[in-house]
Design an enzyme around this catalytic site. Structure first.
Site, PDB file in Angstrom:
ATOM      1  N   HIS A   1     -22.199 -32.105  23.743  1.00 28.57           N
ATOM      2  CA  HIS A   1     -23.471 -31.689  24.329  1.00 28.57           C
ATOM      3  C   HIS A   1     -23.651 -32.256  25.738  1.00 28.57           C
ATOM      4  O   HIS A   1     -24.342 -31.684  26.547  1.00 28.57           O
ATOM      5  CB  HIS A   1     -24.634 -32.276  23.506  1.00 28.57           C
ATOM      6  CG  HIS A   1     -25.126 -31.363  22.439  1.00 28.57           C
ATOM      7  ND1 HIS A   1     -25.760 -30.188  22.725  1.00 28.57           N
ATOM      8  CD2 HIS A   1     -25.121 -31.472  21.092  1.00 28.57           C
ATOM      9  CE1 HIS A   1     -26.110 -29.614  21.593  1.00 28.57           C
ATOM     10  NE2 HIS A   1     -25.724 -30.364  20.587  1.00 28.57           N
TER      11      HIS A   1
ATOM     12  N   ASP B   1     -35.826  -9.624  13.287  1.00 24.73           N
ATOM     13  CA  ASP B   1     -36.946 -10.526  13.045  1.00 24.73           C
ATOM     14  C   ASP B   1     -36.408 -11.919  12.685  1.00 24.73           C
ATOM     15  O   ASP B   1     -35.992 -12.168  11.554  1.00 24.73           O
ATOM     16  CB  ASP B   1     -37.785  -9.939  11.908  1.00 24.73           C
ATOM     17  CG  ASP B   1     -39.059 -10.727  11.626  1.00 24.73           C
ATOM     18  OD1 ASP B   1     -39.092 -11.932  11.916  1.00 24.73           O
ATOM     19  OD2 ASP B   1     -40.007 -10.125  11.094  1.00 24.73           O
TER      20      ASP B   1
ATOM     21  N   GLU C   1     -30.312 -22.869  23.651  1.00 21.43           N
ATOM     22  CA  GLU C   1     -29.734 -24.184  23.358  1.00 21.43           C
ATOM     23  C   GLU C   1     -28.288 -24.284  23.839  1.00 21.43           C
ATOM     24  O   GLU C   1     -27.436 -23.456  23.470  1.00 21.43           O
ATOM     25  CB  GLU C   1     -29.794 -24.476  21.844  1.00 21.43           C
ATOM     26  CG  GLU C   1     -29.365 -25.895  21.520  1.00 21.43           C
ATOM     27  CD  GLU C   1     -29.591 -26.298  20.069  1.00 21.43           C
ATOM     28  OE1 GLU C   1     -30.318 -25.593  19.342  1.00 21.43           O
ATOM     29  OE2 GLU C   1     -29.016 -27.332  19.676  1.00 21.43           O
TER      30      GLU C   1
ATOM     31  N   LYS D   1     -30.002 -26.055   9.838  1.00 24.79           N
ATOM     32  CA  LYS D   1     -30.478 -25.732  11.194  1.00 24.79           C
ATOM     33  C   LYS D   1     -29.278 -25.390  12.073  1.00 24.79           C
ATOM     34  O   LYS D   1     -29.331 -24.476  12.898  1.00 24.79           O
ATOM     35  CB  LYS D   1     -31.277 -26.905  11.771  1.00 24.79           C
ATOM     36  CG  LYS D   1     -32.023 -26.576  13.058  1.00 24.79           C
ATOM     37  CD  LYS D   1     -31.197 -26.766  14.322  1.00 24.79           C
ATOM     38  CE  LYS D   1     -31.972 -26.467  15.592  1.00 24.79           C
ATOM     39  NZ  LYS D   1     -31.143 -26.523  16.808  1.00 24.79           N
TER      40      LYS D   1
END
Ligand code: NAD
Length: 434
Positions: A384, A286, A87, A270
């Site tokens: 972004h 993991d 990302e 998130k």
């Protein structure tokens, strides 16, 4: 290309095939030319024989970029943090956030003991409370049996630390759930605690007369927490358009919103996990275990909420605190086997799971700060846009220098879309005449 319907996915002995044979079988099934599978022939920094030992039916590897988060000061130590993510903006965000709190000391962290929980499910017990007592009074025998499963762990100072036994009312009747609380030192510990739970289960059935079903760790690792906090001064967070106070108040308001609303909290968390998962992945840990643990912890009160809290200090500066379970290891699983994972730990100068937890918590908080600051000021699309535009340019077929040129043209137009990228690419290739 559409796949033919007469193909069957029931491929006998796929696992016994070598790399080329597996690629051939997949190409035939998918109706692809053998050369089309070339990207799967290059396994990059994970040699095929090793990849083939880590998981099953391997045909290739999926490489994602690793970037370095600079400016990180964690507990007074400068550290370069490798982050593996696909990302855009995630790594830049951590660099910026970390830079803005360096003058106020960077990140301060703490951890609890590295304790994991394994659960043993007992059903069909006539008197659950009595069964609970029978298990609890055998604590010493349980410790001996569990510790015998992993003498190395015990030698390193780990092993069974405690037990708890809960009576759980469920739609399927009363269940007696035993928790083995195990200090797993530098291992994530899933295999270690699962082995203990499986070894103990028949004894629990014998002592209580019940039937044992599940024997598995809980990913809600709420005894293996990491915390990070940092202070950002008003001067450091002020922007060209907004005062430090205005930025701080926007971040505080965003934090209150996330604390009160699960819809917002999911996105807030998130953002934190953008940073956390990238370091977890770079170190071969993991990612699913960490994500499951974090979100379950965020819902521990019965209502899903944010993992971080933001406040104003007495001087008016901004302070952020993040707390989450981080069941990561520096031994076990892929951490020691994957050469890149080992290298990432070396870059950070990290040997213990605890040191890794501390850095990950700091990165999570940095990521959260960056996202909240962007949201509370110019919005996330602003930052972004440039990187996102490059991805869109690539998708439209731009190559080499065309990528930046097309991306810049889209940013200048204020519209980043694939159709606009295609237009700009055509114009560029046409000598800019359209
Ligand atoms: P592991 O069993 O590969 O290694 C742990 C062992 O290493 C310990 O039991 C100990 O004997 C030894 N060891 C050597 N040095 C040590 C040290 N300094 N500290 C602690 N132990 C040391 O790995 P693990 O951590 O038990 O299991 C991790 C793996 O299990 C991961 O690959 C994970 O994906 C997988 N897994 C996860 C789940 C889940 O999350 N629900 C379930 C099953 C398996």
């Amino acid at each position: 290309m559409a796949q033919k319907n007469d193909r069957s996915s029931r491929i006998r002995g796929f696992q016994a095939l070598n790399h080329e044979e597996r690629l051939k079988a997949v190409a035939e099934f998918a109706g692809l030319e053998p050369d089309a599978l070339d990207p799967l022939r290059d396994t990059g920094n994970l040699p095929f024989p090793l990849a083939d030992r880590l998981v099953e039916n391997v045909i290739g590897t999926m490489t994602v970029p690793i970037g370095i988060a600079t400016n990180m000061l964690v507990d007074g130590r400068d550290v370069l943090v490798p982050m593996a993510t696909e990302e855009s903006s995630v790594i830049a965000a951590v660099c910026n956030a970390a830079k803005q709190c360096r003058e106020t000391g960077g990140f301060t962290t703490s951890t609890t003991a590295p304790q994991m929980i394994a659960q043993i499910q007992l059903v069909e017990v006539p008197d659950p409370e009595l069964a609970r007592q029978k298990i609890l009074k055998r604590r010493e025998a349980i410790k001996k049996l569990c510790d015998r499963q992993d003498p190395l762990l015990v030698e390193l100072g780990g092993g069974l630390a405690d037990i708890e036994v809960r009576v759980l009312e469920t739609a399927g009747g009363s269940m007696v759930i035993t928790h083995l609380i195990v200090d797993t030192r530098d291992a994530m510990g899933a295999n270690a605690v699962n082995t203990m739970a499986e070894a103990l289960a028949p004894k629990i059935a014998e002592w209580t007369g019940g039937r044992v079903y599940l024997r598995i760790l809980s990913n809600l690792a709420d005894r293996r927490l990491a915390r990070a906090h940092a202070i950002w001064s008003l001067d450091a967070i002020a922007t060209a358009e907004l005062s430090g106070e205005a930025v701080r108040d926007g971040i505080l308001s965003a934090s209150h919103f996330a604390a009160a609303d699960p819809y917002r909290a999911a996105t807030h968390n998130k953002g934190i996990m953008n940073g956390v998962t990238a370091v977890v992945l770079a170190t071969g840990n993991d990612t699913r275990a960490i994500e499951a643990g974090a979100h379950a912890y965020a819902a521990r009160s019965g209502r899903y909420t944010s993992l971080s809290r933001w406040e104003s200090t007495a001087d008016g500066d901004l302070v952020g605190v993040l707390e989450l379970p981080l069941a990561v290891g520096t031994v076990g699983g892929a951490t020691k086997l994957h050469p890149t994972a080992r290298l990432c730990l070396e870059i950070m100068g990290i040997e213990t799971a605890e040191a890794l937890q501390r850095v990950i918590a700091a990165v999570g908080l940095a990521q959260n700060f960056a996202a909240l600051k962007a949201l509370a000021t110019v919005g996330v699309q602003h930052g972004h846009m440039r990187l996102h535009a490059q991805n869109i340019a690539l998708m439209a077929g731009a190559v080499g220098d065309e990528v930046t040129a097309v991306a810049e043209a889209m940013v200048a137009r204020g519209t980043v879309r694939q159709d606009v990228a295609a237009q700009e690419l055509a114009r560029l290739r046409d000598g800019g005449s359209k």
